[in-house]
Design a protein around this motif. Structure first.
Motif, PDB file in Angstrom:
ATOM      1  N   ASN A   1     -29.528   0.037  -2.534  1.00  0.00           N
ATOM      2  CA  ASN A   1     -29.524   0.298  -1.089  1.00  0.00           C
ATOM      3  C   ASN A   1     -28.174   0.807  -0.590  1.00  0.00           C
ATOM      4  O   ASN A   1     -28.112   1.432   0.470  1.00  0.00           O
TER       5      ASN A   1
ATOM      6  N   VAL B   1     -30.899   8.773   0.812  1.00  0.00           N
ATOM      7  CA  VAL B   1     -32.283   8.330   0.647  1.00  0.00           C
ATOM      8  C   VAL B   1     -32.889   8.895  -0.644  1.00  0.00           C
ATOM      9  O   VAL B   1     -33.646   8.220  -1.347  1.00  0.00           O
ATOM     10  N   TYR B   2     -32.499  10.142  -0.976  1.00  0.00           N
ATOM     11  CA  TYR B   2     -33.017  10.746  -2.214  1.00  0.00           C
ATOM     12  C   TYR B   2     -32.395  10.076  -3.447  1.00  0.00           C
ATOM     13  O   TYR B   2     -33.079   9.834  -4.441  1.00  0.00           O
TER      14      TYR B   2
ATOM     15  N   GLU C   1     -34.104   6.724  -4.011  1.00  0.00           N
ATOM     16  CA  GLU C   1     -35.446   6.822  -4.590  1.00  0.00           C
ATOM     17  C   GLU C   1     -35.389   7.297  -6.040  1.00  0.00           C
ATOM     18  O   GLU C   1     -36.213   6.892  -6.868  1.00  0.00           O
ATOM     19  N   LEU C   2     -34.394   8.157  -6.348  1.00  0.00           N
ATOM     20  CA  LEU C   2     -34.234   8.584  -7.744  1.00  0.00           C
ATOM     21  C   LEU C   2     -33.846   7.401  -8.613  1.00  0.00           C
ATOM     22  O   LEU C   2     -34.338   7.241  -9.731  1.00  0.00           O
TER      23      LEU C   2
ATOM     24  N   GLY D   1     -36.858   4.842  -8.516  1.00  0.00           N
ATOM     25  CA  GLY D   1     -38.172   5.369  -8.903  1.00  0.00           C
ATOM     26  C   GLY D   1     -39.214   5.052  -7.854  1.00  0.00           C
ATOM     27  O   GLY D   1     -40.409   4.955  -8.161  1.00  0.00           O
ATOM     28  N   GLY D   2     -38.800   4.884  -6.613  1.00  0.00           N
ATOM     29  CA  GLY D   2     -39.711   4.569  -5.513  1.00  0.00           C
ATOM     30  C   GLY D   2     -38.909   4.183  -4.288  1.00  0.00           C
ATOM     31  O   GLY D   2     -37.673   4.212  -4.317  1.00  0.00           O
ATOM     32  N   GLU D   3     -39.620   3.820  -3.218  1.00  0.00           N
ATOM     33  CA  GLU D   3     -38.918   3.473  -1.979  1.00  0.00           C
ATOM     34  C   GLU D   3     -38.173   2.146  -2.095  1.00  0.00           C
ATOM     35  O   GLU D   3     -37.153   1.933  -1.441  1.00  0.00           O
ATOM     36  N   VAL D   4     -38.749   1.237  -2.874  1.00  0.00           N
ATOM     37  CA  VAL D   4     -38.123  -0.075  -3.086  1.00  0.00           C
ATOM     38  C   VAL D   4     -38.171  -0.390  -4.585  1.00  0.00           C
ATOM     39  O   VAL D   4     -38.762   0.367  -5.372  1.00  0.00           O
ATOM     40  N   TYR D   5     -37.551  -1.477  -4.962  1.00  0.00           N
ATOM     41  CA  TYR D   5     -37.590  -1.943  -6.364  1.00  0.00           C
ATOM     42  C   TYR D   5     -39.056  -2.061  -6.782  1.00  0.00           C
ATOM     43  O   TYR D   5     -39.840  -2.715  -6.106  1.00  0.00           O
TER      44      TYR D   5
ATOM     45  N   ARG E   1     -35.841   2.577 -15.621  1.00  0.00           N
ATOM     46  CA  ARG E   1     -34.793   3.551 -15.247  1.00  0.00           C
ATOM     47  C   ARG E   1     -33.413   2.969 -15.505  1.00  0.00           C
ATOM     48  O   ARG E   1     -32.544   3.630 -16.053  1.00  0.00           O
TER      49      ARG E   1
END
Lengths: 198, 350
Positions: B156, B166-167, B170-171, B174-178, B185
């Motif tokens: 975060n 934000v990108y 997410e990279l 691997g998503g918006e949250v854990y 990853r």
């Protein structure tokens, strides 16, 4: 028999002719082909790089769904209830108006807007507290101290909807395996007014 | 007529002892006879320890939220000598961070980053950051409460970077949250991407040292009649091997006396009341408590940028004031600030 005269052929320039002069056709072609090769390599490897980045970037947003919470008639004005999402996150939900519309309700997430830790309600201090960086929020979810207070952040709110006298909430449906799988995590907590007061 | 194996090999690899001596015999300044000037070799040695113990741990580690914690528990409690290898890996990581920081402080306070060694300072800065990131990703793999919430906070933090944050987040996740993809990853970053990058940068670091030579220092009490240099082989190599032996003994003692333990398994729904990262992130953790998210991240980014740019800033200062000792005072202030923030964070629960 008459043989037509061939037009004069351009003579190749002597060695070192092109120094200081505009490039001739051969050096122009050599440069153009080099540039073309570099551009081609750049474009192809660049495309491959973009594909790799796109492959690594998540291909779809988090799955969400509208879930039933309660009949609005069952939630008294000024009352609150605790709702647990299918993923297990606790939601503090309160009714603040009597119009019978969605504007009467707020649903606070327990995820701190600072750096994503889970807040918990401290009844003795009448506040939500985030143990990661000492963020504190009042009962309406507004940041009152710590980094969220300094940045003017509030606890995120879930989207709500009222249809036919029923209250719905839009929440994520995915979850990670939790430590204590035996604990009830999903659905409506029937203990109205038993959760964090708002 | 049959050839001896050595002759057979020499015919195919035409490198003999003479050429090997020629390749390795970098003249080494006399001050490197003392171990505290050899802190650059220490993290390199520990890096090798990490590669070896990391490969062994990876034989049993399973990077998914359902299996990670159990696989680490298996390594720690059931696999033969797993507790020892995990302890070595943990303590070598801690010591590697300490060694890199001490090495960088030595370079800073002796001005060894100055022309023509500015580029090697930049490479060293990259290695410092990569050492911290590899420590962060490794700590996250255990999937216990503190490592889970440490990973969440770390990811975060990238979200606070303006425009691209934000990108990046997410990279990384691997998503918006854990989520289910996050641990794999972190594992790929920790076990492949970052070590390979570090190995390449270490090779570049050493190559630049070989090309420019080790910085020479002259001390008031040194004997001017004695030669200023000694041979890398075998003298300095023996010094490094001795340091390696002492490190291995120290690591073994730490891994045995203070073994790596298991905290409670990660619970994504409940942040522990007291949460702390590894000690080398105490500074950043306290900084994040002192300032709001974006301000804290941007100010940390500015500090890192100034650290990168320091050889060029210092050169500018010294052009206008050749006798300036600004670098020493700034270095002392920076070191004291780091120590103060670390001690502060260590001494309080929140």
């Amino acid at each position: 028999m008459h043989t037509p005269e061939r037009p004069p052929q351009p003579q190749p320039p002597p060695e070192g002719h092109d120094s200081g002069n505009p490039p001739d056709r051969r050096s122009f072609l050599a440069r153009a082909s080099s540039m073309g090769m570099i551009a081609g390599l750049g474009a192809s490897y660049g495309t491959a790089g973009l594909y790799a980045a796109r492959y690594l970037y998540p291909s779809k947003p988090r799955d969400k769904a509208w879930m039933f919470v309660a009949r609005i008639a069952d939630v008294a004005v000024g009352g609150s209830l605790r709702y647990t999402t299918p993923g297990g996150e606790k939601v503090a939900l309160a009714r603040q108006g009597s119009a019978g519309t969605v504007e009467d309700f707020v649903a606070l997430s327990s995820t701190c807007p600072h750096l994503g830790c889970q807040v918990h309600w401290e009844s003795q201090n009448q506040r939500f507290f985030c143990p990661c960086h000492n963020g504190a929020f009042d009962k309406s979810g507004k940041g009152i101290s710590g980094p969220p207070g300094d940045a003017g952040q509030s606890l995120p709110r879930y989207p709500l909807r009222v249809e036919g006298g029923l209250l719905y909430i839009e929440v994520p449906t995915e979850s990670l395996e939790v430590a204590d799988a035996s604990a009830p995590r999903e659905g409506h907590d029937p203990c109205l007014d038993g959760g964090a007061p708002l | 007529m049959s050839l001896s194996p050595l002759t057979w090999i020499r015919e195919r690899v035409p490198v003999g002892p003479e050429q090997l001596r020629e390749l390795t015999n970098e003249p080494v300044p006399n001050h490197l006879k003392k171990w505290w000037w050899c802190l650059g070799g220490t993290p390199a040695y520990l890096f090798v320890v990490q590669i070896v113990t990391g490969i062994l741990l990876a034989f049993y580690y399973k990077p998914s939220p359902q299996t990670a914690y159990e696989s680490v528990r298996y390594i720690t409690e059931e696999a033969s000598f797993g507790w020892f290898l995990r302890g070595l890996h943990k303590w070598a990581a801690t010591m590697m961070v300490a060694a890199v920081v001490l090495h960088q402080m030595r370079i800073f306070f002796t001005g060894a980053y100055r022309k023509p060694r500015e580029l090697n300072w930049l490479v060293g800065m990259c290695l410092l950051l990569l050492t911290l990131i590899v420590g962060f990703t490794g700590y996250s793999l255990v999937y216990e409460q503190l490592s889970y919430w440490g990973a969440t906070v770390g990811a975060n933090i990238t979200d606070s970077v303006p425009v691209v944050g934000v990108y990046l987040k997410e990279l990384l996740l691997g998503g918006e949250v854990y989520n289910e993809n996050t641990l794999s990853r972190f594992f790929i970053l920790h076990a492949a991407v970052l070590p390979v990058t570090m190995a390449a940068l270490i090779a570049l670091h050493v190559t630049l040292i070989r090309l420019q030579g080790v910085t020479e220092f002259h001390f008031r009490d040194e004997d001017r009649k004695k030669p200023a240099f000694f041979n890398f082989f075998p003298d300095h190599l023996l010094t490094e091997l001795s340091i390696g032996l002492v490190l291995m003994v120290l690591l073994s003692v730490l891994a045995t006396v203070l073994p790596a333990e298991m905290g409670p398994k990660a619970d994504p729904l409940s942040t522990p009341e007291v949460i702390k990262p590894e000690w080398f992130f105490y500074v950043a953790f306290r900084w994040l408590k002192l300032f709001s998210g974006t301000l804290a991240v941007l100010s940390m980014g500015l500090i890192v940028f100034l650290m990168y740019a320091w050889p060029f800033i210092d050169a500018r200062i010294r052009r206008s004031r050749p006798e300036s000792e600004a670098s020493v005072w700034i270095g002392v202030a920076g070191a004291l600030a780091i120590i103060a923030l670390t001690v502060w964070e260590a001494s309080v629960a929140h």
